[in-house]
Design an enzyme around this catalytic site. Structure first.
Site, mmCIF file in Angstrom:
data_model
loop_
_atom_site.group_PDB
_atom_site.id
_atom_site.type_symbol
_atom_site.label_atom_id
_atom_site.label_comp_id
_atom_site.label_asym_id
_atom_site.label_seq_id
_atom_site.Cartn_x
_atom_site.Cartn_y
_atom_site.Cartn_z
ATOM 1 N N SER A 153 3.483 -2.088 10.374
ATOM 2 C CA SER A 153 4.933 -2.123 10.570
ATOM 3 C C SER A 153 5.570 -3.461 10.206
ATOM 4 O O SER A 153 6.513 -3.902 10.858
ATOM 5 C CB SER A 153 5.290 -1.699 12.000
ATOM 6 O OG SER A 153 4.869 -0.364 12.244
ATOM 7 N N GLY A 200 2.476 2.293 10.766
ATOM 8 C CA GLY A 200 3.407 3.401 10.600
ATOM 9 C C GLY A 200 4.118 3.811 11.877
ATOM 10 O O GLY A 200 4.768 4.843 11.924
ATOM 11 N N ASN A 203 0.856 -1.183 0.000
ATOM 12 C CA ASN A 203 0.000 0.000 0.000
ATOM 13 C C ASN A 203 0.893 1.233 0.000
ATOM 14 O O ASN A 203 1.477 1.576 1.018
ATOM 15 C CB ASN A 203 -0.895 -0.047 1.254
ATOM 16 C CG ASN A 203 -1.718 1.211 1.434
ATOM 17 O OD1 ASN A 203 -1.815 2.032 0.531
ATOM 18 N ND2 ASN A 203 -2.311 1.351 2.613
ATOM 19 N N HIS A 211 -9.394 0.983 4.729
ATOM 20 C CA HIS A 211 -8.128 1.211 5.426
ATOM 21 C C HIS A 211 -8.368 2.170 6.594
ATOM 22 O O HIS A 211 -9.196 3.088 6.494
ATOM 23 C CB HIS A 211 -7.089 1.789 4.456
ATOM 24 C CG HIS A 211 -5.731 1.837 5.077
ATOM 25 N ND1 HIS A 211 -5.352 2.840 5.925
ATOM 26 C CD2 HIS A 211 -4.697 0.976 5.021
ATOM 27 C CE1 HIS A 211 -4.112 2.592 6.350
ATOM 28 N NE2 HIS A 211 -3.695 1.471 5.825
ATOM 29 N N LYS A 233 0.008 4.230 -0.299
ATOM 30 C CA LYS A 233 -0.663 5.408 0.275
ATOM 31 C C LYS A 233 -0.455 6.617 -0.653
ATOM 32 O O LYS A 233 -0.394 6.429 -1.866
ATOM 33 C CB LYS A 233 -0.167 5.662 1.705
ATOM 34 C CG LYS A 233 -0.275 4.394 2.562
ATOM 35 C CD LYS A 233 -0.070 4.625 4.026
ATOM 36 C CE LYS A 233 -0.195 3.294 4.753
ATOM 37 N NZ LYS A 233 -0.077 3.425 6.204
ATOM 38 N N GLU A 262 -5.327 -4.971 10.582
ATOM 39 C CA GLU A 262 -4.283 -3.973 10.817
ATOM 40 C C GLU A 262 -4.584 -3.219 12.107
ATOM 41 O O GLU A 262 -5.377 -2.269 12.096
ATOM 42 C CB GLU A 262 -4.235 -2.975 9.651
ATOM 43 C CG GLU A 262 -3.991 -3.617 8.308
ATOM 44 C CD GLU A 262 -3.395 -2.625 7.313
ATOM 45 O OE1 GLU A 262 -2.246 -2.842 6.915
ATOM 46 O OE2 GLU A 262 -4.058 -1.640 6.985
ATOM 47 N N GLU A 281 -6.888 4.652 7.611
ATOM 48 C CA GLU A 281 -6.757 6.081 7.286
ATOM 49 C C GLU A 281 -8.027 6.600 6.604
ATOM 50 O O GLU A 281 -8.420 7.746 6.804
ATOM 51 C CB GLU A 281 -5.502 6.310 6.423
ATOM 52 C CG GLU A 281 -4.245 6.162 7.276
ATOM 53 C CD GLU A 281 -3.035 5.603 6.558
ATOM 54 O OE1 GLU A 281 -2.962 5.649 5.325
ATOM 55 O OE2 GLU A 281 -2.137 5.090 7.272
HETATM 56 P P1 PGA Z 1 2.863 0.302 7.675
HETATM 57 O O1 PGA Z 1 1.393 0.507 7.055
HETATM 58 O O2 PGA Z 1 3.396 -0.988 7.082
HETATM 59 O O3 PGA Z 1 3.618 1.516 7.210
HETATM 60 O O4 PGA Z 1 2.718 0.222 9.148
HETATM 61 C C1 PGA Z 1 0.533 -0.576 6.882
HETATM 62 C C2 PGA Z 1 -0.752 -0.116 6.251
HETATM 63 O O5 PGA Z 1 -1.245 0.978 6.600
HETATM 64 O O6 PGA Z 1 -1.323 -0.814 5.385
#
Ligand code: PGA
Length: 255
Positions: free
Chosen positions: A215, A175, A13, A99, A15, A169, A101
């Site tokens: 992460s 992140g 992803n 997601h 983003k 997640e 976000e």
């Molecule tokens: P990350 O994000 O691997 O940077 O923690 C995962 C995601 O949001 O899909």
């Protein structure tokens, strides 16, 4: 992990990251050089929508392209949106939905996520439907309730789960560099599988893939994929780096 019938999946992803240069160089330098057997591991990348056709023009390695989101509306007077018909027209058949976000920053409700999932499934898409709890929810013992609430919303819209992939997640791990331990992730994945058995079907519980996200890096992928109910990853930050190669490799090498 015991050899199961479930094909593993690694999603990247991106983003809202990248330039046109990156959209050309990363597929050429990293994605086209991944070594994996598509029968064992399905690899999908979700660039920003503006970069998708550039990525598609460079990719040639069984790597699929996904959108990070979709619009619930069709073609028409919906400024700023893109319709699922447009996505299909670009030969894309994968998408993320829900997601964290999207849920947190853009206020998508459980119902919105469920409707987007249904729309995409009905159009033949494979959908990586994201769920997961906030830190406070984990600390107050609400993880299972939150996941079940998000899953129930999808269940109310979707009967057919054959094209749904769940991406678990935990929001506190996204992140932040804080990965769920393999045991925490495994325990939650097992609960999700129990929910599937009780609320969808035994068959869905056996066949629906449950990805872990939050992460994931080349340093922790192998120990996470060793867990029985972890069927792959949704990777954010590390999907923009050469380390994505090692994450796919860890899945390819999983026993
Ligand atoms: P990350 O994000 O691997 O940077 O923690 C995962 C995601 O949001 O899909």
């Amino acid at each position: 992990r015991q050899m199961s019938a479930r094909r593993l999946m690694v999603g990247g992803n991106w983003k809202c990251n990248g330039t046109m240069g990156f959209a050309k160089s990363f597929p050429a330098d990293v994605l086209n050089k991944l070594k994996f057997d598509p029968k064992k591991v399905e690899v999908v990348v979700a660039p920003a929508a503006l970069h998708i056709s550039t990525v598609q023009s460079v990719l040639k390695n069984n790597v699929h392209v996904a959108t990070q989101n979709l619009s619930l509306t069709g073609d028409g007077a919906y400024t700023g949106e893109f319709s699922i018909a447009m996505v299909k027209d670009m030969n894309i058949s994968y998408t993320l939905t829900g997601h964290s976000e999207r849920r947190t920053l853009y206020h998508e409700t459980d119902k919105d996520v469920a409707k987007k999932t249904k729309l995409a499934v009905d159009q033949g898409f494979t959908v990586l439907a994201c769920i997961g709890e906030l830190l406070g929810e984990r600390e107050s013992g609400k993880t299972k309730d939150v996941n079940n609430r998000q899953l129930n919303a999808i269940r109310e819209e979707c009967e057919d789960w054959s094209k749904i992939v769940i991406a678990y997640e935990p929001v506190w791990a996204i992140g932040t560099g804080k990965t769920a331990t393999p045991q925490i992730a495994q325990d939650t994945h097992a609960e999700i599988r129990e929910w599937l058995a009780a609320n969808v079907s035994k068959e869905a519980a056996a066949s629906v893939r449950i990805l872990y996200g939050g992460s994931v890096t080349d340093a922790n992928a192998a120990e996470l994929i060793a867990m029985e109910d972890i069927d792959g990853f949704l990777v954010g930050g590390a999907s923009l780096k050469p380390a994505f190669h090692q994450i796919v490799e860890a899945c390819q090498n999983a026993k």
